[in-house]
Design a protein around this motif. Structure first.
Motif, PDB file in Angstrom:
ATOM      1  N   UNK A  28       0.890  -1.209  -0.098  1.00  0.00           N
ATOM      2  CA  UNK A  28      -0.057  -0.107   0.062  1.00  0.00           C
ATOM      3  C   UNK A  28       0.908   1.213   0.140  1.00  0.00           C
ATOM      4  N   UNK A  29       0.174   2.536  -0.444  1.00  0.00           N
ATOM      5  CA  UNK A  29       0.882   3.945  -0.390  1.00  0.00           C
ATOM      6  C   UNK A  29       0.288   4.326   0.731  1.00  0.00           C
ATOM      7  N   UNK A  30       1.052   4.895   1.520  1.00  0.00           N
ATOM      8  CA  UNK A  30       0.837   5.907   2.741  1.00  0.00           C
ATOM      9  C   UNK A  30       1.364   7.537   2.617  1.00  0.00           C
ATOM     10  N   UNK A  31       0.521   8.336   2.906  1.00  0.00           N
ATOM     11  CA  UNK A  31       1.211   9.787   2.688  1.00  0.00           C
ATOM     12  C   UNK A  31       1.008  10.361   4.185  1.00  0.00           C
ATOM     13  N   UNK A  32       2.128  10.994   4.726  1.00  0.00           N
ATOM     14  CA  UNK A  32       2.153  11.698   5.904  1.00  0.00           C
ATOM     15  C   UNK A  32       2.485  13.127   5.399  1.00  0.00           C
ATOM     16  N   UNK A  33       1.870  14.119   6.512  1.00  0.00           N
ATOM     17  CA  UNK A  33       1.979  15.443   6.249  1.00  0.00           C
ATOM     18  C   UNK A  33       2.810  15.950   7.234  1.00  0.00           C
ATOM     19  N   UNK A  34       4.200  16.649   6.529  1.00  0.00           N
ATOM     20  CA  UNK A  34       5.045  17.400   7.353  1.00  0.00           C
ATOM     21  C   UNK A  34       6.020  16.228   7.861  1.00  0.00           C
ATOM     22  N   UNK A  35       6.875  16.805   8.672  1.00  0.00           N
ATOM     23  CA  UNK A  35       8.022  15.779   9.158  1.00  0.00           C
ATOM     24  C   UNK A  35       8.062  15.993  10.804  1.00  0.00           C
ATOM     25  N   UNK A  36       6.824  16.029  11.256  1.00  0.00           N
ATOM     26  CA  UNK A  36       7.016  16.035  12.978  1.00  0.00           C
ATOM     27  C   UNK A  36       6.874  14.646  13.397  1.00  0.00           C
ATOM     28  N   UNK A  37       6.621  14.720  14.698  1.00  0.00           N
ATOM     29  CA  UNK A  37       6.726  13.455  15.419  1.00  0.00           C
ATOM     30  C   UNK A  37       5.731  12.255  14.932  1.00  0.00           C
ATOM     31  N   UNK A  38       4.423  12.714  14.763  1.00  0.00           N
ATOM     32  CA  UNK A  38       3.573  11.550  14.237  1.00  0.00           C
ATOM     33  C   UNK A  38       3.676  11.242  12.772  1.00  0.00           C
ATOM     34  N   UNK A  39       4.196  12.180  12.044  1.00  0.00           N
ATOM     35  CA  UNK A  39       4.214  11.708  10.681  1.00  0.00           C
ATOM     36  C   UNK A  39       5.527  10.994  10.558  1.00  0.00           C
ATOM     37  N   UNK A  40       6.571  11.133  10.941  1.00  0.00           N
ATOM     38  CA  UNK A  40       7.688  10.347  11.020  1.00  0.00           C
ATOM     39  C   UNK A  40       7.736   8.742  11.419  1.00  0.00           C
ATOM     40  N   UNK A  41       6.960   8.982  12.635  1.00  0.00           N
ATOM     41  CA  UNK A  41       6.363   7.508  13.089  1.00  0.00           C
ATOM     42  C   UNK A  41       5.534   6.822  12.144  1.00  0.00           C
ATOM     43  N   UNK A  42       4.792   7.598  11.411  1.00  0.00           N
ATOM     44  CA  UNK A  42       3.963   6.930  10.165  1.00  0.00           C
ATOM     45  C   UNK A  42       4.952   6.491   9.210  1.00  0.00           C
ATOM     46  N   UNK A  43       5.897   7.143   8.827  1.00  0.00           N
ATOM     47  CA  UNK A  43       6.858   6.874   7.830  1.00  0.00           C
ATOM     48  C   UNK A  43       7.550   5.459   8.305  1.00  0.00           C
ATOM     49  N   UNK A  44       8.039   5.489   9.568  1.00  0.00           N
ATOM     50  CA  UNK A  44       8.892   4.288  10.055  1.00  0.00           C
ATOM     51  C   UNK A  44       7.853   2.941  10.165  1.00  0.00           C
ATOM     52  N   UNK A  45       6.730   3.005  10.742  1.00  0.00           N
ATOM     53  CA  UNK A  45       5.919   1.995  10.708  1.00  0.00           C
ATOM     54  C   UNK A  45       5.382   1.631   9.538  1.00  0.00           C
ATOM     55  N   UNK A  46       5.047   2.447   8.486  1.00  0.00           N
ATOM     56  CA  UNK A  46       4.577   1.973   7.178  1.00  0.00           C
ATOM     57  C   UNK A  46       5.665   1.312   6.656  1.00  0.00           C
ATOM     58  N   UNK A  47       7.048   1.748   6.642  1.00  0.00           N
ATOM     59  CA  UNK A  47       7.797   0.870   5.927  1.00  0.00           C
ATOM     60  C   UNK A  47       8.133  -0.379   6.493  1.00  0.00           C
ATOM     61  N   UNK A  48       8.231  -0.455   7.906  1.00  0.00           N
ATOM     62  CA  UNK A  48       8.193  -1.732   8.513  1.00  0.00           C
ATOM     63  C   UNK A  48       6.989  -2.696   8.259  1.00  0.00           C
ATOM     64  N   UNK A  49       6.139  -2.223   7.759  1.00  0.00           N
ATOM     65  CA  UNK A  49       4.948  -3.302   7.216  1.00  0.00           C
ATOM     66  C   UNK A  49       4.976  -3.405   5.770  1.00  0.00           C
ATOM     67  N   UNK A  50       6.000  -3.025   4.975  1.00  0.00           N
ATOM     68  CA  UNK A  50       6.067  -3.088   3.761  1.00  0.00           C
ATOM     69  C   UNK A  50       5.437  -1.994   2.618  1.00  0.00           C
ATOM     70  N   UNK A  51       4.930  -1.005   3.302  1.00  0.00           N
ATOM     71  CA  UNK A  51       4.130   0.097   2.429  1.00  0.00           C
ATOM     72  C   UNK A  51       5.169   1.185   1.950  1.00  0.00           C
ATOM     73  N   UNK A  52       4.908   1.786   0.841  1.00  0.00           N
ATOM     74  CA  UNK A  52       5.616   2.915   0.417  1.00  0.00           C
ATOM     75  C   UNK A  52       4.898   4.164   1.194  1.00  0.00           C
ATOM     76  N   UNK A  53       6.040   5.066   1.260  1.00  0.00           N
ATOM     77  CA  UNK A  53       5.356   6.316   2.025  1.00  0.00           C
ATOM     78  C   UNK A  53       5.899   7.447   1.225  1.00  0.00           C
ATOM     79  N   UNK A  54       4.690   8.359   1.238  1.00  0.00           N
ATOM     80  CA  UNK A  54       5.243   9.569   0.627  1.00  0.00           C
ATOM     81  C   UNK A  54       5.126  10.783   1.658  1.00  0.00           C
ATOM     82  N   UNK A  55       6.044  11.834   1.680  1.00  0.00           N
ATOM     83  CA  UNK A  55       6.144  12.708   2.786  1.00  0.00           C
ATOM     84  C   UNK A  55       5.930  14.040   2.109  1.00  0.00           C
ATOM     85  N   UNK A  56       5.144  14.953   2.380  1.00  0.00           N
ATOM     86  CA  UNK A  56       4.914  16.190   2.184  1.00  0.00           C
ATOM     87  C   UNK A  56       5.793  17.164   3.194  1.00  0.00           C
ATOM     88  N   UNK A  57       6.609  18.084   2.695  1.00  0.00           N
ATOM     89  CA  UNK A  57       7.177  18.998   3.792  1.00  0.00           C
ATOM     90  C   UNK A  57       7.463  20.252   3.012  1.00  0.00           C
TER      91      UNK A  57
END
Ligand code: NAP
Length: 342
Positions: free
Chosen positions: A168-197
């Motif tokens: 799956x593809x996950x998008x997180x907004x900004x690079x604060x605490x919640x967004x970067x945990x979203x990035x790391x946890x999504x990657x750990x589950x094999x998802x692709x991640x897009x970050x807006x900043x």
């Protein structure tokens, strides 16, 4: 209580609304009741909401000034009440963000540390044993302190509620605490991640952390158009809405048919709007997230140990430098800002 525990301690108190009214006070070390645990606090990670609490702007805190802010602690048990069964002296522990939400539906009696209950920016705190979990073995206290709010919010949205799947593809907004945990946890589950900043440097660092793609949210081409283009027109499977206001409309437009938006943040505005008629056809699932319960935090702790996830700490400040730590947070951190004690 261990002999090394002094009878007085330092504690941050905000006497009335405004960071200029934060003072470091002496107070008596509290004594645990029958079902309570005395914790020597080793680290407190800060959240965006702490600024709102200190400024008297956070909704529904229910706490009159003066109050001690801070919700997320990592520490060590130094004494336990006579009827405590979950913990022993010297256990490494984390507080739960919600005092009293253990599992299942959110109970109306649940309250928030450093909100509707006294907070944890103190050398020692007494908490009910139900408001603590064992800390991960693989993290130090500074890292572990980031799990109770930011880490759990991302986990609850993606895993507990979101049913995230590899591919799956996950998008997180900004690079604060919640967004970067979203990035790391999504990657750990094999998802692709897009970050807006809005920051070129932070976009580069997000790619280094494993983002598949980054988007400049200040570019002329709207971020939702860029995100759809990146997925070849299919749209994003799961979006963290962290901004609010009209940004929710952009999230709806960036989503794939039947995709999921986790309503989490209000970095821009509390009220949110989105286009209703196109949504009848694209069927977005829009779900509010309120951090999460204790059972999910325990599962996150196990996952962190299992995949050796290292939270992103932008800066760590000594306890007496809380005002500097808050100022850092106010200017936008890459990941978490933590206050260290002892
Ligand atoms: N509902 C819940 O359970 C829950 C739990 C935790 C947090 N929250 C909320 O979620 C939001 C994020 O929390 P956090 O602790 O992760 O925040 P944070 O660490 O303070 O995040 C700040 C980052 O967000 C980005 N940002 C700031 N203003 C923005 C804007 N107007 N538009 C787009 N991006 C913006 C910036 O990243 P760039 O510089 O990279 O653009 C900034 O560095 C807050 O509103 C917080 O209150 C909700």
């Amino acid at each position: 209580m261990s002999d090394s525990t002094n009878s007085t301690m330092k504690r941050w108190t905000v006497t009335r609304a405004g960071a200029e009214h934060l003072i470091l006070q002496s107070a008596a070390v509290p004594t645990p009741g029958e079902h309570e645990v005395l914790v020597r606090v080793e680290a407190v990670s800060l959240n965006y909401r702490d600024i709102g609490v200190i400024e008297g702007k956070e909704l529904n805190t229910g706490m009159p000034f003066p109050l001690t802010p801070g919700s997320d602690l990592a520490g060590r048990v130094v004494a336990t009440g006579a009827r405590v069964t979950r913990f022993r002296e010297a256990d490494a522990v984390l507080g739960t963000f919600w005092a009293g939400w253990l599992d299942g539906d959110w109970p109306e009696h649940a309250r928030v540390l450093g909100g509707s209950l006294p907070g944890v920016l103190a050398e020692y705190v007494v908490l009910h044993e139900d408001w603590l979990v064992h800390a991960p073995r693989s993290l130090d206290a500074v890292q572990a302190s980031t799990l109770p709010c930011a880490g759990l919010t991302a986990w609850f949205a993606l895993v507990e509620q979101g049913g995230l799947r590899a591919g799956q593809t996950v998008l997180v907004q900004g690079t604060g605490g919640v967004a970067l945990f979203g990035l790391q946890l999504a990657r750990a589950h094999g998802a692709q991640v897009i970050v807006t900043s809005g920051s070129e440097d932070k976009r580069r660092r997000a790619l280094e952390l494993g983002a598949s793609h980054v988007i400049d949210r200040t570019a002329d081409v709207p971020w939702d158009v860029q995100a759809r283009d990146y997925t070849g027109g299919r749209g994003i499977d799961h979006i963290f809405e962290l901004v609010g206001g009209d940004n929710l409309g952009s999230s709806v437009r960036a989503l794939r048919q039947g995709g999921r938006i986790s309503l989490i943040g209000v970095l821009g505005e509390y009220a949110m709007t989105f286009p209703s008629v196109p949504s009848f056809l694209t069927r977005p699932v829009i779900q509010g997230i309120g951090v999460g319960h204790r059972r999910a935090l325990e599962e996150l702790v196990r996952a962190v140990d299992a995949v050796s996830l290292e939270p992103v700490i932008d800066a760590c400040y000594d306890f007496d430098r809380l005002p500097d730590a808050l100022e850092h947070l106010r200017h936008g951190a890459f990941g978490k800002v933590v206050v260290r004690l002892g």
